[in-house]
Write an enzyme that holds these catalytic residues in place. Structure first.
Site, short mmCIF file in Angstrom:
data_model
loop_
_atom_site.label_atom_id
_atom_site.label_comp_id
_atom_site.label_asym_id
_atom_site.label_seq_id
_atom_site.Cartn_x
_atom_site.Cartn_y
_atom_site.Cartn_z
N SER A 194 33.54 39.86 39.09
CA SER A 194 33.25 38.50 39.86
C SER A 194 33.52 37.50 38.95
O SER A 194 32.93 37.52 37.97
CB SER A 194 31.98 38.81 40.47
N HIS A 203 33.58 26.45 37.82
CA HIS A 203 33.35 25.01 38.35
C HIS A 203 33.74 24.25 37.15
O HIS A 203 33.54 24.22 35.80
CB HIS A 203 31.86 24.77 38.32
N HIS A 237 36.71 30.91 43.20
CA HIS A 237 35.87 32.45 43.34
C HIS A 237 36.84 33.20 43.48
O HIS A 237 37.87 33.43 44.26
CB HIS A 237 34.96 32.16 44.71
N ASN A 282 36.73 38.13 43.38
CA ASN A 282 36.07 39.34 42.81
C ASN A 282 36.88 40.46 43.63
O ASN A 282 37.33 40.18 44.53
CB ASN A 282 34.61 39.20 43.50
N THR A 283 36.83 41.59 42.80
CA THR A 283 37.24 42.84 43.55
C THR A 283 36.56 43.68 42.98
O THR A 283 35.79 43.88 41.72
CB THR A 283 38.94 43.01 42.94
N ARG A 284 36.20 44.97 43.79
CA ARG A 284 35.36 45.96 43.33
C ARG A 284 35.79 47.12 44.22
O ARG A 284 36.73 47.20 45.13
CB ARG A 284 34.05 45.51 44.09
N HIS A 317 47.73 30.03 48.35
CA HIS A 317 47.97 31.24 49.36
C HIS A 317 49.45 32.06 49.13
O HIS A 317 49.30 33.48 49.43
CB HIS A 317 47.96 30.41 50.76
N HIS A 328 25.79 26.93 59.74
CA HIS A 328 24.85 25.99 60.02
C HIS A 328 25.44 24.47 59.72
O HIS A 328 25.01 23.72 60.29
CB HIS A 328 23.50 25.87 58.90
#
Length: 279
Positions: A102, A106, A116, A118-120, A149, A179
């Site tokens: 991960s 910034h 950002h 991540n791979t898992r 992209h 929200h």
């Protein structure tokens, strides 16, 4: 659980970590040399999980990267009974294995997007891959977004022409602040529970997703490395970073998974920016 699958996936995530850290340090050196500054370097710290496994956290605070964290982890054990129902294949005995990488970047410059990735790979009585990458610019540019992209689309199209539109849609839906009724950034791809029935193919795809990130994000950073920015732009960046914090603490699956499996809190919250404001 398949020992070989666990070993090759864990090894790849470590290798990808090394490639990412080397490239980001190279960018730091290029900028620092031109400006007569001292470049940032990654500082690594290992951690162990009481229930089994552990990881290595790499953090750099430099002249280009205000804070970038790259975390690799391999953990195993049993889910709590309360958490088992939320994870496919964990309902019976709760046993699991999870390995992954991960990273969150910034940047000091408000003109360079945050990123950002991540791979898992996860095993319970079932097994699957997940991950993706997304871009959060504070001043979006169409060409930059398209380039980001395109890199992931190319990786997806090698395996299935349906992957990119599906994973792009999932990314747009996932990185959405309900929200606030707004997206976190300009998207990318996001996939989870990927098991085509062909482990080698799914693993190869996950590797190519990592390579796609390496091919495009450093270029995006370098393109704006020496552009000047204003105090007003920096202030806007700090306020928009608040959205990043809100998402990670309210909605992020990785944050929840890490906390529910007694992961290292510093590593789990590594993604949070070093400085942020709310208007």
């Amino acid at each position: 659980m398949n020992k070989k699958n666990r070993e090759v996936t864990s090894s790849w995530f470590t290798n990808l970590r090394d490639l990412v850290c080397a490239e980001f340090e190279k960018i730091e050196e290029e900028y620092a040399k031109a400006k007569g500054l001292k470049p940032g370097k990654f500082v690594r710290s290992s951690w162990e999980r009481d229930g089994g496994g552990g990881g290595v956290m790499s953090v750099m605070k430099g002249e280009v990267f205000e804070k970038v964290g790259v975390n690799i982890s391999t953990v195993f054990g049993e889910f709590s009974k309360a958490f088992r129902a939320e994870i496919p294949g964990a309902e019976l005995d709760g046993k699991f294995f999870a390995t992954g990488i991960s990273l969150v970047a910034h940047l000091k410059s408000p003109l360079i997007p945050a990123m950002h990735f991540n791979t898992r790979y996860i095993e319970t009585s079932k097994n699957w891959f997940g991950g993706g990458g997304d871009l959060t610019p504070f001043y979006p540019e169409e060409d930059e977004t398209a380039k980001f992209h395109a890199a992931f689309k190319e990786a997806c199209d090698k395996y299935d022409s349906g992957y990119y539109p599906k994973f792009k849609k999932q990314c747009d839906e996932y990185f959405y602040l309900k929200h606030r009724k707004e997206p976190r950034g300009v998207g990318g791809i996001f996939y989870d529970y990927l098991n085509s029935g062909n482990f080698e193919q799914d693993f190869s795809f996950t590797q190519d997703v990592g390579k796609a990130l390496l091919s495009v994000y450093p270029e995006i950073v370098r393109n704006k490395l020496f552009l000047p920015w204003t105090d007003e732009q920096k202030e806007y960046q700090l306020i928009r970073r608040g959205r990043y914090v809100e998402f990670n603490l309210l909605y992020d699956r990785g944050t929840k998974f890490g906390l529910m499996t007694d992961g290292n809190v510093e590593a789990i919250l590594m993604s949070l920016p070093p400085e942020v404001k709310w208007a």
